[in-house]
Design an enzyme around this catalytic site. Sequence first.
Site, short mmCIF file in Angstrom:
data_model
loop_
_atom_site.label_atom_id
_atom_site.label_comp_id
_atom_site.label_asym_id
_atom_site.label_seq_id
_atom_site.Cartn_x
_atom_site.Cartn_y
_atom_site.Cartn_z
N ASN A 193 -5.37 -9.73 -7.63
CA ASN A 193 -5.42 -10.55 -6.40
C ASN A 193 -6.73 -11.29 -6.23
O ASN A 193 -6.80 -12.24 -5.46
CB ASN A 193 -5.15 -9.67 -5.17
CG ASN A 193 -6.04 -8.45 -5.12
OD1 ASN A 193 -6.02 -7.63 -6.05
ND2 ASN A 193 -6.82 -8.33 -4.08
N GLN A 216 1.31 -9.32 -6.01
CA GLN A 216 0.97 -10.74 -6.09
C GLN A 216 1.99 -11.54 -6.92
O GLN A 216 1.88 -12.77 -7.00
CB GLN A 216 -0.44 -10.94 -6.69
CG GLN A 216 -1.56 -10.48 -5.77
CD GLN A 216 -1.74 -11.37 -4.54
OE1 GLN A 216 -1.29 -12.51 -4.49
NE2 GLN A 216 -2.41 -10.84 -3.52
N CYS A 258 -22.55 -8.47 -5.71
CA CYS A 258 -23.27 -7.72 -4.70
C CYS A 258 -23.87 -8.71 -3.73
O CYS A 258 -24.48 -9.69 -4.14
CB CYS A 258 -24.38 -6.88 -5.34
SG CYS A 258 -25.16 -5.82 -4.14
N THR A 270 0.83 -1.20 0.00
CA THR A 270 0.00 0.00 0.00
C THR A 270 0.86 1.25 0.00
O THR A 270 0.67 2.17 -0.81
CB THR A 270 -0.93 -0.01 1.24
OG1 THR A 270 -1.70 -1.21 1.19
CG2 THR A 270 -1.84 1.19 1.27
C1 LIG Z 1 -2.43 -6.68 -5.53
C2 LIG Z 1 -2.21 -6.09 -4.19
N1 LIG Z 1 -1.75 -4.83 -4.10
C3 LIG Z 1 -1.52 -4.25 -2.92
C4 LIG Z 1 -1.74 -4.92 -1.74
C5 LIG Z 1 -1.47 -4.22 -0.45
O1 LIG Z 1 -0.39 -4.78 0.23
P1 LIG Z 1 -0.17 -4.50 1.80
O2 LIG Z 1 -1.40 -4.96 2.50
O3 LIG Z 1 1.05 -5.28 2.14
O4 LIG Z 1 0.04 -3.05 1.97
C6 LIG Z 1 -2.22 -6.23 -1.78
C7 LIG Z 1 -2.51 -6.98 -0.53
O5 LIG Z 1 -3.60 -7.44 -0.30
C8 LIG Z 1 -2.47 -6.83 -3.04
O6 LIG Z 1 -2.93 -8.08 -3.14
#
Ligand SMILES: Cc1ncc(COP(=O)(O)O)c(C=O)c1O
Length: 379
Positions: free
Chosen positions: A156, A184, A332, A76
């Site tokens: 993901n 991922q 949904c 993130t």
């Molecule tokens: C594709 C993807 N991007 C970003 C993240 C975020 O990673 P983190 O929770 O380590 O900050 C995740 C985690 O779920 C993810 O699967």
Amino acid sequence: MSNKATRIYFDNAATTPLDPAVLEAMMPYFTDKFGNPSSIYSYGRESRLAIENARKTVAKILNAHPAEIFFTSGGTESSNTAINAAIHDLGCRHIITSPIEHHATMHTVDHLYHLGEVALSHVKLLPSGHIDMDDLEQLLANSQQKCLVTLMHANNEIGNMIDLHAVGNLCKMNGAIFHCDTVQTVGHFPLDLRATPVHFITGAGHKFHGPKGVGMLYINENVKIKPYIHGGSQERNMRAGTENLYGIVGFAKALELATEQYDTQSNYIKGLKLYMMEKVKNVVPGVTFNGDPLGRSLYTVLSVSFPKTEKSEMILFNLDINNICVSGGSACTSGADQGSHVIRAINNDPNQVTVRFSFSKHNTREEIDFVVEKLKEMI
Ligand SMILES: Cc1ncc(COP(=O)(O)O)c(C=O)c1O
């Protein structure tokens, strides 16, 4: 009493258990080797060396330069940093993204759009859930402003993967900055960054049997961004704050192990995914698979939609009470639950219930047999 032994964990795209060898590598940095990496005496130098060795290990595996690797708190933070830097430091005024990005990207982009800082375009999706490369080409060609393209390497929820090189080359031809969320795929696929036209990629240790709360951001040496957390001079002045020393050591060790084991583990895990597809198809009438599971897809993820019935609506609850850990994600569900934006974007069928099964090296065919038997009872 722990019920660890009786639980089945099929949610490895959410997080994975720490490898004992990773814990072993981290342990000394919790205890004896506790020095602040910025201190100049021996304790500090020992910690600094561990961080720089970890950086070299990660860089070597990804075929990057150590100066291009920044340690962060996870995927993130890495994506937030890259996207904000592209807008504020690199002059991008138009973001091209997709409707199926992770919230780490989607909410960052939406925030910048609502602040009025950028124009925003969403690339079309094909029925398979893959991005429409012709549409991306058009969006880039027609843009009047410098673009940031932010598209994830592997989704993901459904596992679909972009053609990283094809997207990167399109960006290059159009002078766009390319950020790719590789959370991922780092630790799951070999990456050769010297040979990949990308400006930013991201990683999170906990997705490949490393620790949580530590990640990385690769910033190509040809792009220069400004410091994004102000304070001390850590991470070459870019990200101030005392480093997550044991996390960084664990991240590098986990990536090293994942790379060593890649050939055997990826084949093994892909075998589990295909086995599960076959078994579910044979047992549950009307089942469908989301995305392109037999095409360009993550071998770890299988997204399954079941016909919605009174019984199947309870599936996540029933799996949980049977000690089976999976993730949901339907177009949904109830009023309180917004459902999954990814499933909504690719398959807006409210008459289906979607479950994501995601596998690791620790899973077995016997576990799949057990889960499928339970599914038969639940649907
Ligand atoms: C594709 C993807 N991007 C970003 C993240 C975020 O990673 P983190 O929770 O380590 O900050 C995740 C985690 O779920 C993810 O699967």
